[in-house]
Structure formats: C-alpha cells, structure tokens
Design a protein around this motif. Structure first.
Motif, PDB file in Angstrom:
ATOM      1  N   PHE A  11      20.626  39.726  34.285  1.00 61.25           N
ATOM      2  CA  PHE A  11      21.492  38.980  35.195  1.00 61.25           C
ATOM      3  C   PHE A  11      21.774  39.770  36.463  1.00 61.25           C
ATOM      4  CE2 PHE A  11      22.608  36.882  31.234  1.00 61.25           C
ATOM      5  CZ  PHE A  11      22.775  35.560  31.622  1.00 61.25           C
ATOM      6  N   SER A  12      21.849  39.055  37.570  1.00 63.92           N
ATOM      7  CA  SER A  12      22.454  39.584  38.790  1.00 63.92           C
ATOM      8  C   SER A  12      23.881  39.056  38.774  1.00 63.92           C
ATOM      9  CB  SER A  12      21.729  39.053  40.025  1.00 63.92           C
ATOM     10  OG  SER A  12      21.878  37.642  40.115  1.00 63.92           O
ATOM     11  N   GLN A  13      24.708  39.513  39.685  1.00 68.22           N
ATOM     12  CA  GLN A  13      26.075  38.985  39.732  1.00 68.22           C
ATOM     13  C   GLN A  13      26.063  37.495  40.032  1.00 68.22           C
ATOM     14  OE1 GLN A  13      28.388  42.393  41.716  1.00 68.22           O
ATOM     15  NE2 GLN A  13      29.932  40.935  41.065  1.00 68.22           N
ATOM     16  N   ARG A  14      25.164  37.082  40.894  1.00 76.34           N
ATOM     17  CA  ARG A  14      25.079  35.665  41.258  1.00 76.34           C
ATOM     18  C   ARG A  14      24.664  34.822  40.048  1.00 76.34           C
ATOM     19  NH1 ARG A  14      22.040  34.667  46.381  1.00 76.34           N
ATOM     20  NH2 ARG A  14      24.108  34.664  47.262  1.00 76.34           N
ATOM     21  N   LYS A  15      23.648  35.274  39.311  1.00 77.03           N
ATOM     22  CA  LYS A  15      23.193  34.519  38.134  1.00 77.03           C
ATOM     23  C   LYS A  15      24.257  34.506  37.040  1.00 77.03           C
ATOM     24  CE  LYS A  15      18.245  35.024  38.753  1.00 77.03           C
ATOM     25  NZ  LYS A  15      16.985  35.497  38.178  1.00 77.03           N
ATOM     26  N   LEU A  16      24.971  35.622  36.886  1.00 75.33           N
ATOM     27  CA  LEU A  16      26.049  35.672  35.905  1.00 75.33           C
ATOM     28  C   LEU A  16      27.154  34.694  36.289  1.00 75.33           C
ATOM     29  CD1 LEU A  16      27.276  36.913  33.362  1.00 75.33           C
ATOM     30  CD2 LEU A  16      28.211  38.739  34.800  1.00 75.33           C
ATOM     31  N   ALA A  17      27.495  34.656  37.572  1.00 75.61           N
ATOM     32  CA  ALA A  17      28.521  33.728  38.054  1.00 75.61           C
ATOM     33  C   ALA A  17      28.116  32.283  37.769  1.00 75.61           C
ATOM     34  CB  ALA A  17      28.760  33.928  39.544  1.00 75.61           C
ATOM     35  N   GLU A  18      26.856  31.945  38.019  1.00 73.51           N
ATOM     36  CA  GLU A  18      26.380  30.587  37.746  1.00 73.51           C
ATOM     37  C   GLU A  18      26.489  30.270  36.257  1.00 73.51           C
ATOM     38  OE1 GLU A  18      22.396  30.339  39.279  1.00 73.51           O
ATOM     39  OE2 GLU A  18      23.060  30.598  41.353  1.00 73.51           O
ATOM     40  N   ALA A  19      26.095  31.217  35.412  1.00 75.96           N
ATOM     41  CA  ALA A  19      26.137  30.993  33.960  1.00 75.96           C
ATOM     42  C   ALA A  19      27.566  30.855  33.443  1.00 75.96           C
ATOM     43  CB  ALA A  19      25.423  32.134  33.239  1.00 75.96           C
ATOM     44  N   VAL A  20      28.482  31.601  34.049  1.00 77.20           N
ATOM     45  CA  VAL A  20      29.882  31.561  33.629  1.00 77.20           C
ATOM     46  C   VAL A  20      30.602  30.350  34.226  1.00 77.20           C
ATOM     47  CG1 VAL A  20      32.090  32.811  33.828  1.00 77.20           C
ATOM     48  CG2 VAL A  20      30.020  34.044  33.218  1.00 77.20           C
ATOM     49  N   GLY A  21      30.128  29.902  35.392  1.00 76.94           N
ATOM     50  CA  GLY A  21      30.758  28.760  36.053  1.00 76.94           C
ATOM     51  C   GLY A  21      31.839  29.161  37.031  1.00 76.94           C
ATOM     52  N   CYS A  22      31.588  30.254  37.751  1.00 79.32           N
ATOM     53  CA  CYS A  22      32.559  30.720  38.746  1.00 79.32           C
ATOM     54  C   CYS A  22      31.796  31.261  39.953  1.00 79.32           C
ATOM     55  CB  CYS A  22      33.466  31.790  38.144  1.00 79.32           C
ATOM     56  SG  CYS A  22      32.629  33.325  37.726  1.00 79.32           S
ATOM     57  N   SER A  23      32.526  31.754  40.920  1.00 77.82           N
ATOM     58  CA  SER A  23      31.897  32.308  42.117  1.00 77.82           C
ATOM     59  C   SER A  23      31.498  33.764  41.895  1.00 77.82           C
ATOM     60  CB  SER A  23      32.871  32.231  43.301  1.00 77.82           C
ATOM     61  OG  SER A  23      33.939  33.145  43.099  1.00 77.82           O
ATOM     62  N   PRO A  24      30.522  34.257  42.661  1.00 79.91           N
ATOM     63  CA  PRO A  24      30.179  35.678  42.581  1.00 79.91           C
ATOM     64  C   PRO A  24      31.388  36.570  42.910  1.00 79.91           C
ATOM     65  CG  PRO A  24      28.420  34.500  43.680  1.00 79.91           C
ATOM     66  CD  PRO A  24      29.568  33.530  43.510  1.00 79.91           C
ATOM     67  N   ALA A  25      32.254  36.104  43.798  1.00 82.57           N
ATOM     68  CA  ALA A  25      33.461  36.876  44.137  1.00 82.57           C
ATOM     69  C   ALA A  25      34.367  37.022  42.922  1.00 82.57           C
ATOM     70  CB  ALA A  25      34.218  36.223  45.289  1.00 82.57           C
ATOM     71  N   ALA A  26      34.485  35.963  42.129  1.00 81.97           N
ATOM     72  CA  ALA A  26      35.305  36.029  40.913  1.00 81.97           C
ATOM     73  C   ALA A  26      34.734  37.054  39.944  1.00 81.97           C
ATOM     74  CB  ALA A  26      35.396  34.659  40.256  1.00 81.97           C
ATOM     75  N   ILE A  27      33.413  37.095  39.822  1.00 80.41           N
ATOM     76  CA  ILE A  27      32.770  38.094  38.955  1.00 80.41           C
ATOM     77  C   ILE A  27      33.095  39.497  39.460  1.00 80.41           C
ATOM     78  CG2 ILE A  27      30.548  39.048  38.206  1.00 80.41           C
ATOM     79  CD1 ILE A  27      31.274  36.505  36.708  1.00 80.41           C
ATOM     80  N   THR A  28      33.040  39.695  40.762  1.00 77.95           N
ATOM     81  CA  THR A  28      33.372  41.001  41.337  1.00 77.95           C
ATOM     82  C   THR A  28      34.799  41.401  40.995  1.00 77.95           C
ATOM     83  OG1 THR A  28      31.814  40.703  43.158  1.00 77.95           O
ATOM     84  CG2 THR A  28      33.584  42.310  43.497  1.00 77.95           C
ATOM     85  N   PHE A  29      35.741  40.475  41.145  1.00 76.25           N
ATOM     86  CA  PHE A  29      37.141  40.777  40.829  1.00 76.25           C
ATOM     87  C   PHE A  29      37.319  41.145  39.360  1.00 76.25           C
ATOM     88  CE2 PHE A  29      38.557  38.015  44.577  1.00 76.25           C
ATOM     89  CZ  PHE A  29      38.765  39.121  45.377  1.00 76.25           C
ATOM     90  N   VAL A  30      36.638  40.423  38.492  1.00 78.11           N
ATOM     91  CA  VAL A  30      36.747  40.704  37.057  1.00 78.11           C
ATOM     92  C   VAL A  30      36.111  42.049  36.722  1.00 78.11           C
ATOM     93  CG1 VAL A  30      36.031  39.935  34.768  1.00 78.11           C
ATOM     94  CG2 VAL A  30      36.880  38.280  36.407  1.00 78.11           C
ATOM     95  N   MET A  31      34.937  42.307  37.264  1.00 82.12           N
ATOM     96  CA  MET A  31      34.213  43.543  36.947  1.00 82.12           C
ATOM     97  C   MET A  31      34.917  44.792  37.476  1.00 82.12           C
ATOM     98  SD  MET A  31      31.802  42.905  35.042  1.00 82.12           S
ATOM     99  CE  MET A  31      31.041  41.453  34.418  1.00 82.12           C
ATOM    100  N   THR A  32      35.625  44.648  38.581  1.00 80.65           N
ATOM    101  CA  THR A  32      36.325  45.802  39.154  1.00 80.65           C
ATOM    102  C   THR A  32      37.748  45.957  38.623  1.00 80.65           C
ATOM    103  OG1 THR A  32      37.045  44.497  41.058  1.00 80.65           O
ATOM    104  CG2 THR A  32      34.985  45.747  41.294  1.00 80.65           C
ATOM    105  N   GLY A  33      38.178  45.016  37.776  1.00 77.30           N
ATOM    106  CA  GLY A  33      39.507  45.113  37.195  1.00 77.30           C
ATOM    107  C   GLY A  33      40.612  44.524  38.036  1.00 77.30           C
ATOM    108  N   LYS A  34      40.270  43.892  39.155  1.00 79.28           N
ATOM    109  CA  LYS A  34      41.307  43.275  39.990  1.00 79.28           C
ATOM    110  C   LYS A  34      41.860  42.017  39.342  1.00 79.28           C
ATOM    111  CE  LYS A  34      39.551  45.196  44.233  1.00 79.28           C
ATOM    112  NZ  LYS A  34      38.905  44.980  45.513  1.00 79.28           N
ATOM    113  N   THR A  35      41.061  41.403  38.472  1.00 77.79           N
ATOM    114  CA  THR A  35      41.487  40.258  37.683  1.00 77.79           C
ATOM    115  C   THR A  35      41.281  40.618  36.227  1.00 77.79           C
ATOM    116  OG1 THR A  35      40.879  38.687  39.394  1.00 77.79           O
ATOM    117  CG2 THR A  35      41.057  37.823  37.177  1.00 77.79           C
ATOM    118  N   ARG A  36      42.296  40.427  35.403  1.00 76.37           N
ATOM    119  CA  ARG A  36      42.206  40.806  33.992  1.00 76.37           C
ATOM    120  C   ARG A  36      42.498  39.624  33.079  1.00 76.37           C
ATOM    121  NH1 ARG A  36      45.410  46.530  34.157  1.00 76.37           N
ATOM    122  NH2 ARG A  36      44.058  47.512  35.682  1.00 76.37           N
ATOM    123  N   ARG A  37      41.941  38.486  33.409  1.00 76.23           N
ATOM    124  CA  ARG A  37      42.186  37.290  32.602  1.00 76.23           C
ATOM    125  C   ARG A  37      41.290  37.284  31.368  1.00 76.23           C
ATOM    126  NH1 ARG A  37      41.883  32.502  36.771  1.00 76.23           N
ATOM    127  NH2 ARG A  37      39.785  32.828  36.040  1.00 76.23           N
TER     128      ARG A  37
END
Length: 82
Positions: A11-37
């Motif tokens: 996966f790239s971040q973009r492909k992961l975002a598509e598979a999860v159903g969110c934006s690439p920016a949301a993936i970045t926030f989650v991966m960096t710990g800025k979002t902990r949902r």
C-alpha cells in the motif's frame, strides 16, 4: 514500524486511504498520532490484516487490544469503567 507494514502489504498512503474510505490527509494524521480514534485504528489494521496493537503498540495492549494509557491513574480509571 507502521510505514514498513504498510509498504510490505503493498500500500501507498493514497491506496490505504482509498481502502479505508478516508482521505490521504486523514491517514497522515492517524499515522503521526495527531488523531487517535480507535475506529480509524481498527479500520486500518483490518485493511492491512494485522492486529491493531501491532500498528500502535504505544496505545494498545497486545493481548486483549484494549487501549493503554501511559498515565497509571488513567489506566486505573479505564479499567474501572471497562
């Protein structure tokens, strides 16, 4: 390391975002710990086919995958609620 697991699964971040159903920016926030949902952690772990505790060992207990707090008082409160 989360990035290594993502790359190993092809996966790239973009492909992961598509598979999860969110934006690439949301993936970045989650991966960096800025979002902990937990819901996002669960979705990403499911898509990657790994336990949520493997991706975020700093937040989850590997045995039962409950959220773990680094403050012992918060852990006590969490245990009394659950």
């Amino acid at each position: 390391n989360r990035k290594i697991i993502i790359l190993q699964r092809g996966f790239s971040q973009r492909k992961l975002a598509e598979a999860v159903g969110c934006s690439p920016a949301a993936i970045t926030f989650v991966m960096t710990g800025k979002t902990r949902r937990r819901a996002m952690h669960d979705k990403i772990a499911a898509v990657l086919g790994v336990p949520v505790a493997e991706l975020w060992p700093e937040f989850y207990d590997a045995v039962n995958e409950k959220k773990v707090f680094h403050d012992s008082k918060l852990n006590e409160i969490n245990e009394s609620v659950n």
